[in-house]
Design an enzyme around this catalytic site. Structure first.
Site, PDB file in Angstrom:
ATOM      1  N   ASP A 186      42.544  41.651  34.174  1.00 59.49           N
ATOM      2  CA  ASP A 186      43.247  40.795  35.126  1.00 59.49           C
ATOM      3  C   ASP A 186      42.497  40.852  36.454  1.00 59.49           C
ATOM      4  O   ASP A 186      41.716  41.778  36.705  1.00 59.49           O
ATOM      5  CB  ASP A 186      44.687  41.279  35.286  1.00 59.49           C
ATOM      6  CG  ASP A 186      45.513  40.363  36.175  1.00 59.49           C
ATOM      7  OD1 ASP A 186      45.323  39.132  36.104  1.00 59.49           O
ATOM      8  OD2 ASP A 186      46.323  40.887  36.962  1.00 59.49           O
ATOM      9  N   ASP A 224      43.759  39.429  40.152  1.00 58.42           N
ATOM     10  CA  ASP A 224      44.516  39.722  41.364  1.00 58.42           C
ATOM     11  C   ASP A 224      45.346  40.993  41.155  1.00 58.42           C
ATOM     12  O   ASP A 224      46.130  41.094  40.213  1.00 58.42           O
ATOM     13  CB  ASP A 224      45.431  38.538  41.703  1.00 58.42           C
ATOM     14  CG  ASP A 224      45.946  38.604  43.131  1.00 58.42           C
ATOM     15  OD1 ASP A 224      45.542  39.516  43.869  1.00 58.42           O
ATOM     16  OD2 ASP A 224      46.751  37.742  43.511  1.00 58.42           O
ATOM     17  N   ASP A 243      47.951  44.772  36.329  1.00 54.03           N
ATOM     18  CA  ASP A 243      48.861  45.406  37.287  1.00 54.03           C
ATOM     19  C   ASP A 243      50.309  44.987  37.082  1.00 54.03           C
ATOM     20  O   ASP A 243      51.178  45.418  37.837  1.00 54.03           O
ATOM     21  CB  ASP A 243      48.436  45.071  38.726  1.00 54.03           C
ATOM     22  CG  ASP A 243      48.675  43.609  39.073  1.00 54.03           C
ATOM     23  OD1 ASP A 243      48.278  42.728  38.263  1.00 54.03           O
ATOM     24  OD2 ASP A 243      49.256  43.328  40.142  1.00 54.03           O
TER      25      ASP A 243
END
Length: 344
Positions: A76, A78, A274
């Site tokens: 991922d 961001d 995240d």
């Protein structure tokens, strides 16, 4: 009982990513903060297994070594590599680790708006130089799916940005706002009453409803919440009494496509993210080892809300790079892995 907050993203965004001592300093700070916690008297028993993935020296070291020896990484962006326009500590060193050890990797995003070339340019501005073929978006996953349904190509009514439109064009799908085969909704700042009404009417007339993802919210440049694709899809769903098919995380479909691009099996791959509700559940549902980093939106107390756990929890990707030669993947090993994956 209150669990101490060890969320680190607020500190990370302020650090100069060019400082070579970042990884060592952050790792030391993180370990010190972990050392201040006493598992037996500060962490509820039902959460002890979550915390063991973070601070138990045996479990953490064993699983971190397993992640370092993977052949493929789905990453991922961001909250893992950057926050907005700030590169996160250790991100550059992590990519250098992947390149040095001949790993295969893809940066995977639920954002269908940008093209891979635009994402490449963003990382280049932040100091990470990778080629455009290292990026995969939910727009590309959507185009792959439509191609699997209509190999001969078809027509679509799209509310989205160039990244989505280009991906669909590449797979033989053309724009049509009269009688399309599909209505495709993606990230866009151009949603309005007229476009949503058009989407509703086309679905009512027989077009199939597709969403690149079902994220209902995202953040603007100031960190404020704004509606995302899932919110607009819900409007069309409610009015037409249909359900949108979606291709982005947490769907296992986008993970399968990413695996196909990497040419690796699920056992040789991990996903690093995240968010528990997208990245980690995508790994769980596709049986790819999920790595949670605390450099984004998820904090340790949040894990109590979920019935599933990541494979390991890290402060950030700065924990992954090391100099052990056993992490190196040879060309012959990649070729053999690719042959195995082709039979899956």
């Amino acid at each position: 009982m209150t669990i101490p907050d060890i969320h680190v993203s607020k500190d990370l965004s302020l650090v100069n990513p060019n400082d070579q001592s970042i990884s060592r300093d952050l790792a030391a700070q993180f370990a010190e903060r972990m050392g201040q916690l006493h598992m037996d008297d500060q962490i509820p028993p039902h959460q002890s297994k979550d915390w063991a993935l973070l601070k138990d020296p045996v479990i953490h070291t064993e699983r971190l070594d397993a992640i370092r020896q993977k052949k493929g990484y789905i990453i991922d962006m961001d909250g893992v590599i950057y926050h907005g326009n700030n590169l996160l500590p250790g991100a550059k060193e992590f990519v250098e680790f992947l390149n040095k050890n001949n790993k295969k990797y893809l940066f995977l995003t639920n954002n269908s708006a940008p093209t891979p070339r635009e994402l490449q340019s963003k990382l280049e501005r932040l100091g990470i130089d990778v080629t455009a073929d290292h990026f995969f978006t939910s727009g590309q996953a959507t185009a792959y799916f439509l191609k699997s349904q209509m190999p001969e190509g078809g027509t679509v009514y799209v509310i989205g940005e160039p990244g989505l439109a280009y991906a669909l064009y590449d797979m033989g799908f053309f724009m049509n706002d009269h009688n399309p085969d599909y209505v495709v909704l993606g990230e866009s700042a151009s949603y309005n009453f007229e476009k949503l009404t058009k989407a509703v009417q086309l679905v009512q007339s027989g077009a199939k409803l597709i969403a690149t993802n079902l994220d209902v919210e995202t953040l603007d440049s100031a960190g404020r919440k704004i509606p995302a694709t899932g919110a607009f899809s819900a409007v069309v769903e409610l009015v037409t009494k249909t359900k949108a098919f979606f291709c982005g995380k947490p769907s296992a479909l986008i993970m399968r496509y990413a695996q196909r691009v990497l040419g690796l099996s699920r056992l040789e791959t991990c996903i690093i993210g995240d968010r528990m509700d997208t990245d980690i559940v995508a790994g769980i549902s596709s049986e790819i080892d999920p790595v949670l980093v605390l450099s984004g939106v998820t904090e340790m107390p949040d894990l109590a809300q979920f019935a599933y756990r990541p494979f390991i929890i890290l402060g950030g990707v700065y924990e992954i790079p090391n100099e052990d030669e056993k992490n190196l993947v040879t060309d012959s090993e990649l070729e053999e892995a690719s042959r195995r994956a082709s039979f899956l």
